[in-house]
Design an enzyme around this catalytic site. Structure first.
Site, PDB file in Angstrom:
ATOM      1  N   HIS A  22       0.143 -12.320   1.465  1.00 11.09           N
ATOM      2  CA  HIS A  22      -0.612 -11.413   0.617  1.00 11.09           C
ATOM      3  C   HIS A  22      -0.624 -11.842  -0.851  1.00 11.09           C
ATOM      4  CE1 HIS A  22      -1.463  -6.834  -0.212  1.00 11.09           C
ATOM      5  NE2 HIS A  22      -2.548  -7.565  -0.248  1.00 11.09           N
ATOM      6  N   TYR A  60       0.832  -1.199   0.000  1.00 13.71           N
ATOM      7  CA  TYR A  60       0.000   0.000   0.000  1.00 13.71           C
ATOM      8  C   TYR A  60       0.870   1.254   0.000  1.00 13.71           C
ATOM      9  CZ  TYR A  60      -3.626  -3.320   1.540  1.00 13.71           C
ATOM     10  OH  TYR A  60      -4.492  -4.384   1.662  1.00 13.71           O
TER      11      TYR A  60
END
Length: 312
Positions: free
Chosen positions: A132, A49
């Site tokens: 992830h 992010y």
């Protein structure tokens, strides 16, 4: 299931990593502080992010809070390496590409990822680590390398809980079968719009694996009471049949005096496998709205009416 108390509503950190648009530091920090003031105590982030920007901004607020008063998760599987080429991030975050993402599901890579995340956050320990996006990179390597590494780190006390953060319910089910996971973060696959029968959820109950549900607004389609013509679904323009279904859901909600986003936010928690709904925000106002919607009363009869629309 994890003994960690996540609360009903969590804060997702992609937006404060400048997803799609840049947010000033002051606004991003005010957004995190608004989540704290609203009583939210579970915060999720990732190196992905904003190339670490989300972690840095979260840490700037949380490192001054009592460490035992909140739960934080980050993700592993991508390392950030120096990027001499520079330019802008090519993966949707409005940040300079001073680093680049490098996939690494090895134990050494996962250990380094957690250490790097803690440095950016300015914290001493991590509560939860999710593997992830193995479903979009290499699911086999994730299962064979990443999950055993996470189990080892949990046994050593490096993290308190482990899980996977995926978009595919089928891939998540494979991971649940392959390892003793505390949590699955499932994005966009169990929402008011589709209301699918998800075998993953039933298996998670059997395996005592909690589900953190994210993407409940389906890329913004369910985020407003009136569904606009240009609404997005799965990160693209919503096709006419999907728009029509969303508008029928909105109309049904209005019949019961409830706004569509309120129903969308609360719906996943009706399944006993779902332990938390985490929603992103890019302003204090969005945080306040999410927190208020989570506490709004919803007539039980509405859920039956919405299920009927979902089956059509």
């Amino acid at each position: 299931m994890t003994p960690l108390n996540l609360g009903k509503l969590g804060f997702g950190g992609a937006g404060i990593g400048n997803l799609y648009r840049a947010i000033p530091d002051g606004e991003a920090l005010a957004t995190v502080l608004a989540a704290w003031d609203a009583g939210i105590r579970y915060f999720d982030t990732a190196p992905h992010y904003g190339l670490g920007l989300s972690e840095q901004r979260l840490g700037a607020v949380l490192r001054d809070k009592p460490r035992d008063d909140f739960v934080i998760s980050t993700k592993v599987g991508r390392l950030l390496e120096p990027n001499a080429a520079g330019g802008q991030d090519p993966e949707g975050f409005d940040v300079p590409a001073t680093t680049r993402r490098v996939w690494d599901f090895s134990e050494a890579g996962i250990r380094r990822s957690i250490e790097d995340s803690l440095d950016r956050l300015g914290l001493t320990h991590m509560d939860i680590a999710y593997l992830h996006d193995a479903d979009v990179h290499d699911l086999r390597a994730g299962i064979d390398q990443g999950l055993p590494a996470l189990e080892k780190l949990r046994s050593e006390g490096v993290v308190k809980a482990i899980g996977v953060g995926l978009n595919s319910a089928e891939a998540a089910l494979e991971c649940v079968e392959a390892a003793h996971l505390d949590l699955v973060m499932l994005a966009g696959r169990f929402t008011l719009l589709e209301q699918p029968k998800v075998p993953l959820l039933e298996r998670c109950m059997e395996r005592r694996t909690g589900v953190v549900n994210v993407g409940v607004y389906n890329s913004g389609l369910l985020a407003r009471s009136d569904v606009p013509d240009d609404a997005h679904y799965n990160y693209d323009q919503a096709p006419p049949p999907v728009l029509e279904r969303a508008r029928r859901l909105a109309a049904t909600c209005r019949d019961f005096g409830v706004e569509l986003p309120t129903a969308a936010l609360q719906f996943p928690l009706r399944h006993p496998a779902v332990v938390n709904v985490t929603a992103g925000a890019t302003s204090p106002e969005q945080v306040a709205a999410n927190a208020a919607r989570m506490e709004e009363p919803v007539p039980e009869e509405l859920w039956g009416a919405l299920e009927a629309v979902g089956r059509d």
